[in-house]
Design a protein around this motif. Structure first.
Motif, PDB file in Angstrom:
ATOM      1  N   ILE A 174       1.050   4.724 -14.098  1.00 52.89           N
ATOM      2  CA  ILE A 174       2.140   4.389 -15.012  1.00 52.89           C
ATOM      3  C   ILE A 174       2.419   5.585 -15.910  1.00 52.89           C
ATOM      4  O   ILE A 174       1.520   6.336 -16.260  1.00 52.89           O
ATOM      5  CB  ILE A 174       1.748   3.153 -15.848  1.00 52.89           C
ATOM      6  N   LYS A 175       3.690   5.747 -16.267  1.00 53.36           N
ATOM      7  CA  LYS A 175       4.092   6.887 -17.105  1.00 53.36           C
ATOM      8  C   LYS A 175       3.297   6.921 -18.403  1.00 53.36           C
ATOM      9  O   LYS A 175       3.072   5.900 -19.041  1.00 53.36           O
ATOM     10  CB  LYS A 175       5.583   6.761 -17.441  1.00 53.36           C
ATOM     11  N   GLY A 176       2.890   8.127 -18.779  1.00 50.63           N
ATOM     12  CA  GLY A 176       2.190   8.262 -20.048  1.00 50.63           C
ATOM     13  C   GLY A 176       0.710   7.972 -19.949  1.00 50.63           C
ATOM     14  O   GLY A 176      -0.003   8.085 -20.924  1.00 50.63           O
ATOM     15  N   ARG A 177       0.251   7.559 -18.731  1.00 45.59           N
ATOM     16  CA  ARG A 177      -1.166   7.319 -18.562  1.00 45.59           C
ATOM     17  C   ARG A 177      -1.769   8.478 -17.790  1.00 45.59           C
ATOM     18  O   ARG A 177      -1.276   8.862 -16.737  1.00 45.59           O
ATOM     19  CB  ARG A 177      -1.397   6.035 -17.764  1.00 45.59           C
ATOM     20  N   ALA A 178      -2.839   9.043 -18.315  1.00 49.63           N
ATOM     21  CA  ALA A 178      -3.537  10.099 -17.593  1.00 49.63           C
ATOM     22  C   ALA A 178      -4.387   9.468 -16.499  1.00 49.63           C
ATOM     23  O   ALA A 178      -4.591   8.260 -16.462  1.00 49.63           O
ATOM     24  CB  ALA A 178      -4.393  10.898 -18.552  1.00 49.63           C
ATOM     25  N   GLY A 179      -4.902  10.286 -15.603  1.00 50.67           N
ATOM     26  CA  GLY A 179      -5.844   9.818 -14.593  1.00 50.67           C
ATOM     27  C   GLY A 179      -5.163   9.096 -13.449  1.00 50.67           C
ATOM     28  O   GLY A 179      -3.957   9.171 -13.276  1.00 50.67           O
ATOM     29  N   ALA A 180      -5.950   8.354 -12.666  1.00 51.39           N
ATOM     30  CA  ALA A 180      -5.477   7.615 -11.495  1.00 51.39           C
ATOM     31  C   ALA A 180      -4.677   8.522 -10.572  1.00 51.39           C
ATOM     32  O   ALA A 180      -3.551   8.236 -10.197  1.00 51.39           O
ATOM     33  CB  ALA A 180      -4.642   6.401 -11.901  1.00 51.39           C
ATOM     34  N   ALA A 181      -5.292   9.632 -10.179  1.00 48.51           N
ATOM     35  CA  ALA A 181      -4.616  10.593  -9.322  1.00 48.51           C
ATOM     36  C   ALA A 181      -4.475  10.089  -7.894  1.00 48.51           C
ATOM     37  O   ALA A 181      -3.604  10.536  -7.164  1.00 48.51           O
ATOM     38  CB  ALA A 181      -5.374  11.914  -9.328  1.00 48.51           C
ATOM     39  N   HIS A 182      -5.301   9.128  -7.519  1.00 48.04           N
ATOM     40  CA  HIS A 182      -5.307   8.657  -6.139  1.00 48.04           C
ATOM     41  C   HIS A 182      -4.407   7.448  -6.000  1.00 48.04           C
ATOM     42  O   HIS A 182      -4.316   6.630  -6.892  1.00 48.04           O
ATOM     43  CB  HIS A 182      -6.725   8.274  -5.758  1.00 48.04           C
ATOM     44  N   PRO A 183      -3.735   7.297  -4.867  1.00 50.94           N
ATOM     45  CA  PRO A 183      -2.958   6.083  -4.642  1.00 50.94           C
ATOM     46  C   PRO A 183      -3.872   4.926  -4.249  1.00 50.94           C
ATOM     47  O   PRO A 183      -4.883   5.120  -3.601  1.00 50.94           O
ATOM     48  CB  PRO A 183      -2.045   6.474  -3.486  1.00 50.94           C
ATOM     49  N   PHE A 184      -3.530   3.764  -4.666  1.00 49.65           N
ATOM     50  CA  PHE A 184      -4.261   2.573  -4.238  1.00 49.65           C
ATOM     51  C   PHE A 184      -3.419   1.838  -3.200  1.00 49.65           C
ATOM     52  O   PHE A 184      -2.232   1.662  -3.394  1.00 49.65           O
ATOM     53  CB  PHE A 184      -4.489   1.623  -5.409  1.00 49.65           C
ATOM     54  N   TYR A 185      -4.061   1.405  -2.119  1.00 50.78           N
ATOM     55  CA  TYR A 185      -3.366   0.533  -1.178  1.00 50.78           C
ATOM     56  C   TYR A 185      -3.893  -0.873  -1.350  1.00 50.78           C
ATOM     57  O   TYR A 185      -4.227  -1.558  -0.407  1.00 50.78           O
ATOM     58  CB  TYR A 185      -3.610   0.967   0.265  1.00 50.78           C
ATOM     59  N   MET A 186      -3.987  -1.254  -2.592  1.00 52.58           N
ATOM     60  CA  MET A 186      -4.664  -2.487  -2.939  1.00 52.58           C
ATOM     61  C   MET A 186      -4.242  -3.688  -2.099  1.00 52.58           C
ATOM     62  O   MET A 186      -5.076  -4.380  -1.522  1.00 52.58           O
ATOM     63  CB  MET A 186      -4.358  -2.750  -4.405  1.00 52.58           C
ATOM     64  N   ASN A 187      -2.913  -3.924  -2.013  1.00 58.00           N
ATOM     65  CA  ASN A 187      -2.473  -5.141  -1.326  1.00 58.00           C
ATOM     66  C   ASN A 187      -2.824  -5.102   0.157  1.00 58.00           C
ATOM     67  O   ASN A 187      -3.180  -6.117   0.740  1.00 58.00           O
ATOM     68  CB  ASN A 187      -0.969  -5.391  -1.539  1.00 58.00           C
ATOM     69  N   VAL A 188      -2.743  -3.903   0.772  1.00 64.98           N
ATOM     70  CA  VAL A 188      -3.120  -3.784   2.181  1.00 64.98           C
ATOM     71  C   VAL A 188      -4.599  -4.085   2.358  1.00 64.98           C
ATOM     72  O   VAL A 188      -4.996  -4.838   3.258  1.00 64.98           O
ATOM     73  CB  VAL A 188      -2.797  -2.364   2.692  1.00 64.98           C
ATOM     74  N   TRP A 189      -5.416  -3.481   1.490  1.00 59.74           N
ATOM     75  CA  TRP A 189      -6.871  -3.727   1.585  1.00 59.74           C
ATOM     76  C   TRP A 189      -7.178  -5.203   1.433  1.00 59.74           C
ATOM     77  O   TRP A 189      -7.993  -5.755   2.164  1.00 59.74           O
ATOM     78  CB  TRP A 189      -7.615  -2.948   0.495  1.00 59.74           C
ATOM     79  N   LEU A 190      -6.518  -5.839   0.472  1.00 61.57           N
ATOM     80  CA  LEU A 190      -6.772  -7.270   0.243  1.00 61.57           C
ATOM     81  C   LEU A 190      -6.434  -8.087   1.477  1.00 61.57           C
ATOM     82  O   LEU A 190      -7.188  -8.965   1.886  1.00 61.57           O
ATOM     83  CB  LEU A 190      -5.916  -7.757  -0.927  1.00 61.57           C
ATOM     84  N   LYS A 191      -5.277  -7.758   2.100  1.00 56.73           N
ATOM     85  CA  LYS A 191      -4.862  -8.492   3.288  1.00 56.73           C
ATOM     86  C   LYS A 191      -5.910  -8.328   4.395  1.00 56.73           C
ATOM     87  O   LYS A 191      -6.284  -9.295   5.051  1.00 56.73           O
ATOM     88  CB  LYS A 191      -3.488  -7.978   3.749  1.00 56.73           C
ATOM     89  N   ASN A 192      -6.388  -7.073   4.578  1.00 55.24           N
ATOM     90  CA  ASN A 192      -7.391  -6.837   5.610  1.00 55.24           C
ATOM     91  C   ASN A 192      -8.652  -7.647   5.351  1.00 55.24           C
ATOM     92  O   ASN A 192      -9.180  -8.296   6.255  1.00 55.24           O
ATOM     93  CB  ASN A 192      -7.757  -5.353   5.671  1.00 55.24           C
ATOM     94  N   SER A 193      -9.141  -7.600   4.112  1.00 56.72           N
ATOM     95  CA  SER A 193     -10.360  -8.338   3.780  1.00 56.72           C
ATOM     96  C   SER A 193     -10.164  -9.817   4.027  1.00 56.72           C
ATOM     97  O   SER A 193     -11.051 -10.503   4.553  1.00 56.72           O
ATOM     98  CB  SER A 193     -10.737  -8.118   2.314  1.00 56.72           C
ATOM     99  N   PHE A 194      -8.984 -10.299   3.658  1.00 55.97           N
ATOM    100  CA  PHE A 194      -8.722 -11.717   3.810  1.00 55.97           C
ATOM    101  C   PHE A 194      -8.708 -12.113   5.281  1.00 55.97           C
ATOM    102  O   PHE A 194      -9.283 -13.125   5.666  1.00 55.97           O
ATOM    103  CB  PHE A 194      -7.386 -12.072   3.158  1.00 55.97           C
ATOM    104  N   PHE A 195      -8.087 -11.275   6.106  1.00 59.69           N
ATOM    105  CA  PHE A 195      -8.050 -11.545   7.542  1.00 59.69           C
ATOM    106  C   PHE A 195      -9.474 -11.610   8.102  1.00 59.69           C
ATOM    107  O   PHE A 195      -9.841 -12.571   8.783  1.00 59.69           O
ATOM    108  CB  PHE A 195      -7.241 -10.464   8.253  1.00 59.69           C
ATOM    109  N   ILE A 196     -10.276 -10.578   7.801  1.00 59.25           N
ATOM    110  CA  ILE A 196     -11.644 -10.535   8.317  1.00 59.25           C
ATOM    111  C   ILE A 196     -12.412 -11.778   7.896  1.00 59.25           C
ATOM    112  O   ILE A 196     -13.021 -12.470   8.716  1.00 59.25           O
ATOM    113  CB  ILE A 196     -12.370  -9.270   7.807  1.00 59.25           C
TER     114      ILE A 196
END
Lengths: 296, 294
Positions: free
Chosen positions: A68-90
């Motif tokens: 988010i603008k004005g926030r430092a850090g979090a240089a990496h992208p998160f694919y959170m929703n994709v990961w969640l879907k995968n975990s849920f499927f498994i």
């Protein structure tokens, strides 16, 4: 004499009981306090501190995938929703496989008497006892043959097979405690084995099914080692691998370089479905009923 | 003809036995076959890199003979014993305590208690290490700050007391297994037993030791076996926290097998260590089951 002893011991026992209870709850909850506070803290670090202000930015950042603008850090992208879907499927595939196969097998083991039954039970128990680390390379070769590499369904099958022995054992204990008269009546009324299992035994064994459903969901939802070997591409990661990869993408080792706010938010979202499953099955976890039980 | 009659006579048993098939097929393919391969690999000089990966040669018992003279192997054997024993005792006692709290009539708020007790077990394992880093850090960790608050000396948990902290994390994460099994076993004991005991004026301890414990013997043994299996197999916490250090003081056997196979590329040797772990588990589990008369 014993009355006097009882009068003294009862309140003391209660006090001691509550003291032990408070210590236990502190042991359980203190580590989690940090997780909760940091997830809502705009500048959370690796150490426990009270946030100066409360924000939902960390959770928003997970789902939009960029800082988010004005926030430092979090240089990496998160694919959170994709990961969640995968975990849920498994987890859901594992749940279905385990409930079907374990209940059938446990029922057969509970009701059949044949020579070598205890041997088979011991075999089932021991087969899952081979340390998982020693199985990695053979398992990888095998899954290559089946086309299970980078295949979420394959991962689910392998996880299910590793969780199966314990679940069969637990469920057999539950089936053993169900009186046989119940099924004999069903047979008299003309039910086959399968319909007896589905209509009579499974409803009665509800608590047992709930317990193995909870245990196998938790095992699959949190599993780390098997996806680590079998999944190569990042968009097929379950959340457990995703959390680990957040650390890998960051320079330096586990430490201050990690942006802890989104990580804690991710962890909390990751924990929520497990909590929900627990909430749905909690009734069955602690109570078993059904008329007279033969307790071993 | 006699075969047909045989089939007819035992048809219901055969249908019931066929219920075993799906589970057994899964177990055979994904558990037994890799296990057998591991045993085979342990007799070869297979390496993780180079042409030894594709064409390993059979070297007989050399891996096992090397192990006897390997001081790190014996060190990790000792460490594993300490770790498993401490974890087994802690996890079982905590689990039994929690189960008693959840089933006893003396304490209120069972629903909330059950939720609290189950939290560490429900939260996925990938989160545990990060949560405990904030707890055990030497300078700003929560635990040391609590110790300071009570006027006790802070400890260097991750380095000097590595074993204690790993056992602490493991029992935090895993005591709920025993709790689940034991509490559902205790609730399944008929209430009449306790009512009769009350009529005869039995004390709380007598009721526990004469009624509860004997009746939950089978679940107790089951939970002990399961705890032991998890502890000797799982090395996540050691791996994340100490990497076996300092000076191999937390190098569990399973971690040693992993290091040998994936850090030193001696896959055959790693598999041999894995086989040793399997033998230990095998023997101790059989002993536990035999003692319990299951």
């Amino acid at each position: 004499m014993s009355d006097v002893l009882k009068k003294i011991s009862e309140p003391t026992l209660r006090v001691v009981g509550y003291v032990v209870l408070v210590v236990m709850c502190m042991y359980i909850l203190t580590p989690l306090l940090w997780l909760l506070l940091t997830a809502f803290d705009p500048e959370g670090g690796p150490y426990l501190k009270l946030p100066k202000s409360i924000t939902l930015d960390n959770f928003v950042m997970l789902f939009i995938g960029k800082p988010i603008k004005g926030r430092a850090g979090a240089a990496h992208p998160f694919y959170m929703n994709v990961w969640l879907k995968n975990s849920f499927f498994i987890a859901s595939v594992v749940l279905v496989i385990i409930i079907i196969t374990a209940s059938m097998a446990a029922y057969a083991l509970s009701r059949l008497d044949f020579t070598g039954k205890s041997l088979l039970m011991t075999f089932i128990l021991l087969i899952g006892f081979m340390p998982s680390m020693a199985k990695i390379l053979p398992l990888f070769k095998l899954c290559l043959m089946f086309g299970f590499i980078d295949n979420l369904f394959g991962v689910a099958v392998v996880i299910a097979s590793s969780l199966l022995p314990t679940q069969i054992w637990i469920l057999k204990g539950f089936f053993d405690s169900i009186p046989r008269e119940l099924e004999e009546q069903a047979w008299v009324c003309g039910c086959g084995y399968l319909s007896t299992l589905m209509r009579v035994v499974l409803p009665v064994a509800g608590p047992g099914i709930a317990v193995i459903a909870l245990l196998s969901f938790l095992g699959a939802w949190g599993s780390f080692t098997i996806p680590l070997i079998l999944i190569r591409s990042e968009d097929l990661y379950p959340v457990s691998l995703g959390i680990a990869s957040v650390f890998i993408h960051n320079p330096g080792e586990i430490g201050l370089a990690v942006d802890y706010g989104p990580l804690c938010a991710l962890s909390i979202v990751y924990a929520l479905p497990s909590l929900a499953i627990y909430y749905l099955t909690r009734k069955y976890l602690m109570q078993i009923k059904v008329g007279k039980m033969e307790v071993r | 003809m006699s075969l047909l009659r045989y089939l007819k006579r035992y048809s219901s048993e055969i249908i019931l036995a066929s219920f075993l098939v799906p589970a057994l097929v899964l177990l055979l393919i994904f558990q037994l076959i890799p296990t057998i391969w591991t045993i085979w690999f342990s007799f070869t000089d297979m390496a993780l890199i180079g042409k030894k990966l594709i064409h390993p040669s059979f070297i007989g018992l050399k891996n096992y003979v090397d192990m006897l003279n390997d001081s790190i192997f014996w060190q990790s054997m000792k460490v594993t014993f300490e770790y498993c024993l401490a974890s087994l005792v802690l996890r079982f006692i905590l689990g039994l305590l929690a189960a008693l709290y959840l089933t006893s009539k003396m304490f209120r708020g069972k629903t909330i208690l059950a939720a609290i007790f189950l939290l560490p077990y429900i939260i996925p394992g990938a989160i545990h290490p990060y949560v405990w880093i904030s707890m055990l850090d030497t300078r700003y960790g929560t635990l040391n700050r609590i110790l300071l608050f009570f006027g006790l000396t802070p400890q260097s948990w991750v380095y000097k007391r590595a074993m204690e902290s790993v056992v602490m994390i493991n029992s935090w994460a895993g005591y709920a297994l025993a709790m689940l099994i034991l509490s559902s076993a205790i609730t399944s004991i008929p209430k009449e037993f306790y009512e009769v005991a009350d009529i005869y004026g039995a004390s709380r301890w007598q009721k526990f030791s004469k009624i509860t414990l004997p009746l939950i013997k089978y679940p107790v043994i089951l939970s002990l076996v399961l705890i032991f299996k998890e502890d000797i197999d799982d090395f996540t916490y050691v791996y994340m926290f100490t990497e076996g250090g300092p000076h191999y003081r937390t190098e569990l056997l399973s971690l040693y097998a992993y290091h040998k196979a994936f850090a030193y590329f001696e896959l055959g040797y790693g598999c041999a260590v894995g086989v040793i772990i399997a033998i230990i588990v095998f023997v101790l589990t059989l002993a536990q089951l035999k003692l319990g008369g299951v």
